[in-house]
Design an enzyme around this catalytic site. Sequence first.
Site, short mmCIF file in Angstrom:
data_model
loop_
_atom_site.label_atom_id
_atom_site.label_comp_id
_atom_site.label_asym_id
_atom_site.label_seq_id
_atom_site.Cartn_x
_atom_site.Cartn_y
_atom_site.Cartn_z
N ARG A 218 -1.49 6.98 22.03
CA ARG A 218 -2.67 7.81 22.33
C ARG A 218 -2.95 7.79 23.84
NH1 ARG A 218 -6.16 5.20 17.31
NH2 ARG A 218 -5.61 6.78 15.76
N GLY B 147 0.83 -1.21 0.00
CA GLY B 147 0.00 0.00 0.00
C GLY B 147 0.86 1.24 0.00
N ALA B 148 2.00 1.16 -0.70
CA ALA B 148 3.03 2.19 -0.58
C ALA B 148 2.61 3.54 -1.13
CB ALA B 148 4.30 1.69 -1.28
N ARG C 190 -13.79 -1.18 12.69
CA ARG C 190 -12.68 -1.76 11.89
C ARG C 190 -13.01 -3.19 11.46
NH1 ARG C 190 -10.29 0.71 16.39
NH2 ARG C 190 -9.18 2.64 15.93
N HIS D 41 -7.03 -4.22 18.32
CA HIS D 41 -6.98 -2.81 17.90
C HIS D 41 -8.38 -2.44 17.40
CE1 HIS D 41 -5.86 0.96 16.08
NE2 HIS D 41 -6.19 0.53 14.88
N GLN E 82 -1.93 6.82 2.00
CA GLN E 82 -1.58 7.91 2.91
C GLN E 82 -0.56 7.51 3.98
OE1 GLN E 82 -4.44 10.10 5.11
NE2 GLN E 82 -5.54 8.21 5.51
N ILE E 83 -0.69 6.33 4.54
CA ILE E 83 0.31 5.92 5.54
C ILE E 83 1.65 5.70 4.85
CG2 ILE E 83 0.97 4.14 7.22
CD1 ILE E 83 -1.99 3.74 7.82
N ASP F 167 -2.36 2.95 19.69
CA ASP F 167 -3.24 3.05 20.85
C ASP F 167 -2.44 3.36 22.12
OD1 ASP F 167 -5.59 2.06 19.29
OD2 ASP F 167 -4.35 0.27 19.17
P1 NAD Z 1 -5.09 4.43 1.83
O1 NAD Z 1 -6.37 4.08 1.17
O2 NAD Z 1 -4.61 5.84 1.79
O3 NAD Z 1 -3.93 3.53 1.23
C1 NAD Z 1 -4.05 2.16 1.11
C2 NAD Z 1 -3.25 1.74 -0.10
O4 NAD Z 1 -3.28 0.33 -0.15
C3 NAD Z 1 -3.80 2.28 -1.42
O5 NAD Z 1 -2.78 2.98 -2.12
C4 NAD Z 1 -4.26 1.03 -2.16
O6 NAD Z 1 -4.05 1.10 -3.56
C5 NAD Z 1 -3.34 -0.03 -1.52
N1 NAD Z 1 -3.85 -1.39 -1.63
C6 NAD Z 1 -5.13 -1.83 -1.61
N2 NAD Z 1 -5.17 -3.16 -1.79
C7 NAD Z 1 -3.88 -3.57 -1.87
C8 NAD Z 1 -3.27 -4.83 -2.07
N3 NAD Z 1 -4.01 -5.96 -2.21
N4 NAD Z 1 -1.93 -4.89 -2.12
C9 NAD Z 1 -1.19 -3.78 -2.01
N5 NAD Z 1 -1.70 -2.54 -1.84
C10 NAD Z 1 -3.05 -2.44 -1.77
O7 NAD Z 1 -5.19 3.89 3.34
P2 NAD Z 1 -4.26 4.27 4.57
O8 NAD Z 1 -4.84 5.47 5.24
O9 NAD Z 1 -2.83 4.27 4.15
O10 NAD Z 1 -4.58 3.04 5.55
C11 NAD Z 1 -4.17 1.73 5.22
C12 NAD Z 1 -4.70 0.74 6.25
O11 NAD Z 1 -4.13 0.97 7.53
C13 NAD Z 1 -6.22 0.81 6.46
O12 NAD Z 1 -6.73 -0.51 6.56
C14 NAD Z 1 -6.35 1.53 7.79
O13 NAD Z 1 -7.56 1.25 8.43
C15 NAD Z 1 -5.17 0.96 8.52
N6 NAD Z 1 -4.71 1.69 9.71
C16 NAD Z 1 -4.32 0.95 10.78
C17 NAD Z 1 -3.86 1.58 11.92
C18 NAD Z 1 -3.44 0.80 13.13
O14 NAD Z 1 -3.20 1.41 14.18
N7 NAD Z 1 -3.31 -0.51 13.08
C19 NAD Z 1 -3.78 2.98 11.96
C20 NAD Z 1 -4.19 3.70 10.84
C21 NAD Z 1 -4.66 3.04 9.70
C1 LMR Z 2 -6.76 4.25 13.79
O1 LMR Z 2 -6.79 3.74 14.92
O2 LMR Z 2 -6.62 5.48 13.63
C2 LMR Z 2 -6.85 3.37 12.59
O3 LMR Z 2 -7.03 2.03 12.95
C3 LMR Z 2 -7.86 3.83 11.59
C4 LMR Z 2 -9.27 3.56 12.05
O4 LMR Z 2 -10.05 3.03 11.26
O5 LMR Z 2 -9.59 3.89 13.20
#
Ligand code: NAD
Ligand code: LMR
Length: 331
Positions: free
Chosen positions: A163, A12-13, A99, A188, A16-17, A160
């Site tokens: 936070r 998912g490079a 989630r 989470h 946004q993350i 978490d």
């Molecule tokens: P985003 O939509 O900005 O980016 C996700 C990227 O993943 C996109 O560029 C998309 O094209 C790519 N993608 C989708 N399917 C894919 C696949 N099969 N293989 C490779 N790449 C793929 O989302 P984001 O804001 O970067 O968030 C990514 C994930 O992280 C979400 O599931 C979000 O809920 C999660 N997240 C988790 C935490 C945590 O604390 N664990 C915190 C924040 C976000």
């Molecule tokens: C977060 O904790 O910010 C991420 O897991 C994104 C979400 O869906 O809450």
Amino acid sequence: MPNAPVHVTVTGAAGQIGYQLLFRIASGQLLGADTPVVLRLLEIEPAMKALEGVVMELDDCAFPLLAGIEATSDLDVAFTNTSWALLVGSIPRKAGMERGDLLSVNGGIFKPQGQAIAKNAASDVRVLVVGNPCNTNCLIARENAPEVPADRWFAMTRLDENRAKTQLAKKAGVSVADVAQLAIWGNHSATQFPDFSNSTIAGKPTTEVITDTAWLEGDFITTVQKRGAAIIEARGLSSAASAANAAIDTVVGLRTKTAPGDSVSVAVASRGEYGTPEGLQFGFPIVADGEGGWSVLEGLSHDEFAKDRIAKTTEELVGEREDVRGLGLVS
Ligand code: NAD
Ligand code: LMR
């Protein structure tokens, strides 16, 4: 002689993350100032053009530690020789969703990724799952890669923890650096238990420094549990910079020796610690030995309130495991 480059995969490079994470990895914040990295960046085909732009920007930073970049939509290429796989790529939730609602959408991503890791990664591979619901996505990937030892799989609860530390520090009027041993138990998700009762503030039990029990058992916990949703509500997008920061903190926390009296929050494959069902990817307080090893911090006690909270988050993770068994993602 400089260290050999370490291959780091980020899925998912172009998301946004990814955009908040890659530059920090390439500048040495993940593996240290002595370790060159090769970035292996996975995206789906429609996002490859955007990923090209990110690669151009990485090039334009001229990071001395960045020894190579491989941008690909091929799972085998993405995980070749990788020592750290950061599985971010997946769909974020929207306002009003939990989630866990993402399981049927995102779960399917992690089965082939687990298989590709087992087939292609370096023998020392470690995996951190960020994509939600991260605990159970990690369980899916892990169970589809039985060749990779279970103690190499991690799901992210560090955001978490960070936070929770900030909420306690603000309430007590101290620096976040004074808050220690703040563990996130379980999932989470909105059932997680941020365990204030075993945490400390400037070396004293938190409950001696913050005597407002109603706040600790009420607003403190719900603020942490619902912080992700609050950010989505405010930004219209899920947390990204703080999530990338927590991913870096997680890897650094696992690589470096944990200070006495402290722990780091990570969801790991349960071996039954504290009565948790074996095999769940469960958030625990972890102590790292600085040589790649880690263990669940032992000897903590929980009162009835904490036991009840831990039971609820356990129950949710058991239910998620049943769901993915039903979807045929794990056996
Ligand atoms: P985003 O939509 O900005 O980016 C996700 C990227 O993943 C996109 O560029 C998309 O094209 C790519 N993608 C989708 N399917 C894919 C696949 N099969 N293989 C490779 N790449 C793929 O989302 P984001 O804001 O970067 O968030 C990514 C994930 O992280 C979400 O599931 C979000 O809920 C999660 N997240 C988790 C935490 C945590 O604390 N664990 C915190 C924040 C976000
Ligand atoms: C977060 O904790 O910010 C991420 O897991 C994104 C979400 O869906 O809450």
